[in-house]
Design a protein around this motif. Structure first.
Motif, PDB file in Angstrom:
ATOM      1  N   GLN A 132       0.838  -1.201   0.000  1.00 43.03           N
ATOM      2  CA  GLN A 132       0.000   0.000   0.000  1.00 43.03           C
ATOM      3  C   GLN A 132       0.876   1.255   0.000  1.00 43.03           C
ATOM      4  OE1 GLN A 132      -2.316  -0.900   3.546  1.00 43.03           O
ATOM      5  NE2 GLN A 132      -4.195  -0.801   2.335  1.00 43.03           N
ATOM      6  N   VAL A 133       1.870   1.279   0.854  1.00 44.55           N
ATOM      7  CA  VAL A 133       2.777   2.434   0.923  1.00 44.55           C
ATOM      8  C   VAL A 133       3.529   2.585  -0.388  1.00 44.55           C
ATOM      9  CG1 VAL A 133       4.858   3.346   2.047  1.00 44.55           C
ATOM     10  CG2 VAL A 133       3.000   2.400   3.435  1.00 44.55           C
ATOM     11  N   PHE A 134       4.010   1.489  -0.941  1.00 37.31           N
ATOM     12  CA  PHE A 134       4.749   1.527  -2.199  1.00 37.31           C
ATOM     13  C   PHE A 134       3.897   2.145  -3.302  1.00 37.31           C
ATOM     14  CE2 PHE A 134       6.561  -0.806  -5.982  1.00 37.31           C
ATOM     15  CZ  PHE A 134       7.767  -0.124  -5.991  1.00 37.31           C
ATOM     16  N   VAL A 135       2.666   1.669  -3.437  1.00 36.08           N
ATOM     17  CA  VAL A 135       1.773   2.201  -4.468  1.00 36.08           C
ATOM     18  C   VAL A 135       1.452   3.662  -4.195  1.00 36.08           C
ATOM     19  CG1 VAL A 135      -0.553   2.026  -5.446  1.00 36.08           C
ATOM     20  CG2 VAL A 135       0.831  -0.033  -5.148  1.00 36.08           C
ATOM     21  N   LYS A 136       1.224   4.015  -2.955  1.00 38.22           N
ATOM     22  CA  LYS A 136       0.910   5.398  -2.593  1.00 38.22           C
ATOM     23  C   LYS A 136       2.041   6.339  -2.997  1.00 38.22           C
ATOM     24  CE  LYS A 136      -1.429   5.984   1.083  1.00 38.22           C
ATOM     25  NZ  LYS A 136      -1.990   6.121   2.421  1.00 38.22           N
ATOM     26  N   ILE A 137       3.278   5.914  -2.789  1.00 36.30           N
ATOM     27  CA  ILE A 137       4.428   6.770  -3.095  1.00 36.30           C
ATOM     28  C   ILE A 137       4.676   6.868  -4.600  1.00 36.30           C
ATOM     29  CG2 ILE A 137       6.953   6.910  -2.891  1.00 36.30           C
ATOM     30  CD1 ILE A 137       6.557   6.055   0.044  1.00 36.30           C
ATOM     31  N   ILE A 138       4.483   5.785  -5.336  1.00 36.60           N
ATOM     32  CA  ILE A 138       4.771   5.839  -6.774  1.00 36.60           C
ATOM     33  C   ILE A 138       3.594   6.355  -7.586  1.00 36.60           C
ATOM     34  CG2 ILE A 138       6.564   4.078  -6.702  1.00 36.60           C
ATOM     35  CD1 ILE A 138       4.543   2.048  -7.734  1.00 36.60           C
ATOM     36  N   SER A 139       2.443   6.580  -6.955  1.00 30.31           N
ATOM     37  CA  SER A 139       1.273   7.035  -7.714  1.00 30.31           C
ATOM     38  C   SER A 139       0.780   8.391  -7.218  1.00 30.31           C
ATOM     39  CB  SER A 139       0.143   6.001  -7.628  1.00 30.31           C
ATOM     40  OG  SER A 139      -0.294   5.844  -6.295  1.00 30.31           O
ATOM     41  N   GLY A 140       1.659   9.361  -7.284  1.00 32.67           N
ATOM     42  CA  GLY A 140       1.277  10.706  -6.886  1.00 32.67           C
ATOM     43  C   GLY A 140       0.644  11.482  -8.017  1.00 32.67           C
ATOM     44  N   LYS A 141       0.283  12.727  -7.734  1.00 29.60           N
ATOM     45  CA  LYS A 141      -0.394  13.549  -8.741  1.00 29.60           C
ATOM     46  C   LYS A 141       0.463  13.782  -9.975  1.00 29.60           C
ATOM     47  CE  LYS A 141      -3.625  15.769  -5.709  1.00 29.60           C
ATOM     48  NZ  LYS A 141      -4.201  16.967  -5.183  1.00 29.60           N
ATOM     49  N   GLU A 142       1.797  13.857  -9.807  1.00 30.30           N
ATOM     50  CA  GLU A 142       2.674  14.058 -10.970  1.00 30.30           C
ATOM     51  C   GLU A 142       2.911  12.767 -11.740  1.00 30.30           C
ATOM     52  OE1 GLU A 142       4.159  15.475  -7.862  1.00 30.30           O
ATOM     53  OE2 GLU A 142       2.894  17.181  -8.351  1.00 30.30           O
ATOM     54  N   SER A 143       2.639  11.627 -11.095  1.00 28.14           N
ATOM     55  CA  SER A 143       2.862  10.346 -11.764  1.00 28.14           C
ATOM     56  C   SER A 143       1.716   9.387 -11.437  1.00 28.14           C
ATOM     57  CB  SER A 143       4.201   9.746 -11.337  1.00 28.14           C
ATOM     58  OG  SER A 143       4.238   9.595  -9.930  1.00 28.14           O
ATOM     59  N   PRO A 144       0.555   9.617 -12.065  1.00 29.02           N
ATOM     60  CA  PRO A 144      -0.583   8.740 -11.802  1.00 29.02           C
ATOM     61  C   PRO A 144      -0.291   7.307 -12.229  1.00 29.02           C
ATOM     62  CG  PRO A 144      -1.018  10.150 -13.674  1.00 29.02           C
ATOM     63  CD  PRO A 144       0.265  10.618 -13.084  1.00 29.02           C
ATOM     64  N   MET A 145      -0.987   6.384 -11.599  1.00 26.38           N
ATOM     65  CA  MET A 145      -0.772   4.974 -11.910  1.00 26.38           C
ATOM     66  C   MET A 145      -2.074   4.323 -12.364  1.00 26.38           C
ATOM     67  SD  MET A 145       0.511   1.849  -9.533  1.00 26.38           S
ATOM     68  CE  MET A 145       2.240   1.993  -9.969  1.00 26.38           C
ATOM     69  N   VAL A 146      -1.941   3.488 -13.400  1.00 22.33           N
ATOM     70  CA  VAL A 146      -3.030   2.629 -13.832  1.00 22.33           C
ATOM     71  C   VAL A 146      -2.621   1.205 -13.487  1.00 22.33           C
ATOM     72  CG1 VAL A 146      -4.303   1.704 -15.802  1.00 22.33           C
ATOM     73  CG2 VAL A 146      -3.769   4.146 -15.696  1.00 22.33           C
ATOM     74  N   LEU A 147      -3.478   0.543 -12.749  1.00 21.18           N
ATOM     75  CA  LEU A 147      -3.283  -0.857 -12.410  1.00 21.18           C
ATOM     76  C   LEU A 147      -4.335  -1.641 -13.194  1.00 21.18           C
ATOM     77  CD1 LEU A 147      -1.743  -2.868 -10.634  1.00 21.18           C
ATOM     78  CD2 LEU A 147      -3.427  -2.429  -8.835  1.00 21.18           C
ATOM     79  N   PHE A 148      -3.895  -2.309 -14.268  1.00 18.14           N
ATOM     80  CA  PHE A 148      -4.794  -3.046 -15.141  1.00 18.14           C
ATOM     81  C   PHE A 148      -4.804  -4.506 -14.726  1.00 18.14           C
ATOM     82  CE2 PHE A 148      -5.287  -4.935 -19.644  1.00 18.14           C
ATOM     83  CZ  PHE A 148      -6.644  -5.143 -19.451  1.00 18.14           C
ATOM     84  N   LEU A 149      -5.916  -4.951 -14.168  1.00 18.24           N
ATOM     85  CA  LEU A 149      -6.074  -6.315 -13.683  1.00 18.24           C
ATOM     86  C   LEU A 149      -6.808  -7.120 -14.753  1.00 18.24           C
ATOM     87  CD1 LEU A 149      -7.234  -5.301 -10.118  1.00 18.24           C
ATOM     88  CD2 LEU A 149      -4.908  -5.882 -10.849  1.00 18.24           C
ATOM     89  N   ASP A 150      -6.057  -7.864 -15.531  1.00 18.85           N
ATOM     90  CA  ASP A 150      -6.573  -8.584 -16.691  1.00 18.85           C
ATOM     91  C   ASP A 150      -6.970 -10.012 -16.292  1.00 18.85           C
ATOM     92  OD1 ASP A 150      -7.219  -9.044 -19.317  1.00 18.85           O
ATOM     93  OD2 ASP A 150      -5.171  -8.846 -20.079  1.00 18.85           O
ATOM     94  N   ASP A 151      -8.151 -10.439 -16.713  1.00 17.17           N
ATOM     95  CA  ASP A 151      -8.686 -11.765 -16.390  1.00 17.17           C
ATOM     96  C   ASP A 151      -8.833 -11.949 -14.877  1.00 17.17           C
ATOM     97  OD1 ASP A 151      -9.094 -12.608 -18.987  1.00 17.17           O
ATOM     98  OD2 ASP A 151      -7.098 -13.495 -19.177  1.00 17.17           O
ATOM     99  N   LEU A 152      -9.483 -10.978 -14.273  1.00 18.47           N
ATOM    100  CA  LEU A 152      -9.672 -10.954 -12.826  1.00 18.47           C
ATOM    101  C   LEU A 152     -10.406 -12.187 -12.298  1.00 18.47           C
ATOM    102  CD1 LEU A 152      -9.068  -9.086 -10.414  1.00 18.47           C
ATOM    103  CD2 LEU A 152     -11.329  -8.089 -10.740  1.00 18.47           C
ATOM    104  N   GLN A 153     -11.153 -12.859 -13.124  1.00 14.05           N
ATOM    105  CA  GLN A 153     -11.896 -14.035 -12.665  1.00 14.05           C
ATOM    106  C   GLN A 153     -10.967 -15.139 -12.173  1.00 14.05           C
ATOM    107  OE1 GLN A 153     -11.764 -13.138 -15.900  1.00 14.05           O
ATOM    108  NE2 GLN A 153     -11.041 -14.921 -17.023  1.00 14.05           N
ATOM    109  N   TRP A 154      -9.675 -15.083 -12.518  1.00 18.48           N
ATOM    110  CA  TRP A 154      -8.723 -16.099 -12.094  1.00 18.48           C
ATOM    111  C   TRP A 154      -7.796 -15.623 -10.981  1.00 18.48           C
ATOM    112  CZ3 TRP A 154      -7.952 -16.969 -17.901  1.00 18.48           C
ATOM    113  CH2 TRP A 154      -8.880 -17.905 -18.376  1.00 18.48           C
ATOM    114  N   ALA A 155      -8.072 -14.485 -10.408  1.00 21.51           N
ATOM    115  CA  ALA A 155      -7.211 -13.949  -9.343  1.00 21.51           C
ATOM    116  C   ALA A 155      -7.333 -14.793  -8.078  1.00 21.51           C
ATOM    117  CB  ALA A 155      -7.598 -12.512  -9.044  1.00 21.51           C
ATOM    118  N   ASP A 156      -6.235 -14.911  -7.368  1.00 21.65           N
ATOM    119  CA  ASP A 156      -6.221 -15.614  -6.091  1.00 21.65           C
ATOM    120  C   ASP A 156      -6.740 -14.686  -4.991  1.00 21.65           C
ATOM    121  OD1 ASP A 156      -3.586 -14.401  -4.592  1.00 21.65           O
ATOM    122  OD2 ASP A 156      -3.338 -14.488  -6.775  1.00 21.65           O
TER     123      ASP A 156
END
Length: 186
Positions: A132-156
């Protein structure tokens, strides 16, 4: 772009039958605009085998992300490490380096960590807050982040818990989560 200027997580669901072009649609409409704005695009591809090894697909995407830092400006990397160390301490950095080996290689150039193989003994209570902290730090207003979860039906279940925590605890980050799901497979 939904994450531009936002400090909250937004979620988009893309559904359709297998082969309908969901992945291509997301990559062609989202990837270039987010990268062009200095953001990050992490493609997490789940498959039927992901359920055997919890977090494998997400850790793989983080590995690719950290590999991209090898070519980044040294000052930018130093700023990232300082921010991470301030937010999570040496213990958190150690957990992150254990989870994401390519991060461990990057950080060991700047900070010496005594890596101990934590392996399966690591609990969700340890890795979820660190990621959570890692994502929070790398996804600031100057560097937004897209997390694309492909084929979510198979997620653990561990991956789903992590994604839920990222969505719920998204204050001060600029995160767009795109969930792709096949309608014809469960």
């Amino acid at each position: 772009m939904a994450v531009e200027g936002s400090s909250k997580c937004e979620v988009v669901l893309v559904t359709g039958f297998s082969g309908a072009g969901k992945t291509t649609f997301v990559e062609q409409t989202i990837y270039q605009p987010i990268i062009g704005r200095g953001g990050h695009f992490m493609h997490v591809k789940f498959d039927q085998n992901c359920q055997v090894e919890p977090l494998a697909a997400i850790i793989g995407a983080f590995e690719d992300f950290c590999d991209s830092f090898k070519s980044k400006n040294d000052d930018k990397l130093s700023d990232l490490i300082v921010a991470l160390q301030k937010m999570m301490g040496i213990k958190g950095l150690t957990v992150l380096a254990e989870l994401i080996p390519s991060f461990g290689k990057i950080i060991n150039r700047k900070v010496k960590l005594d890596l101990v193989k934590i392996g399966n003994a690591m609990t969700q209570n340890q890795f979820i807050p660190v990621l959570q902290v890692f994502v929070k730090i790398i996804s600031g207003k100057e560097s937004p982040m897209v997390l694309f979860l492909d084929d979510l039906q198979w997620a653990d279940s561990a991956s789903l818990d992590l994604v839920e925590s990222l969505i719920v605890d998204s204050d001060d980050s600029s995160l767009l989560v795109i969930e792709s799901h096949r309608e014809n497979e469960e």
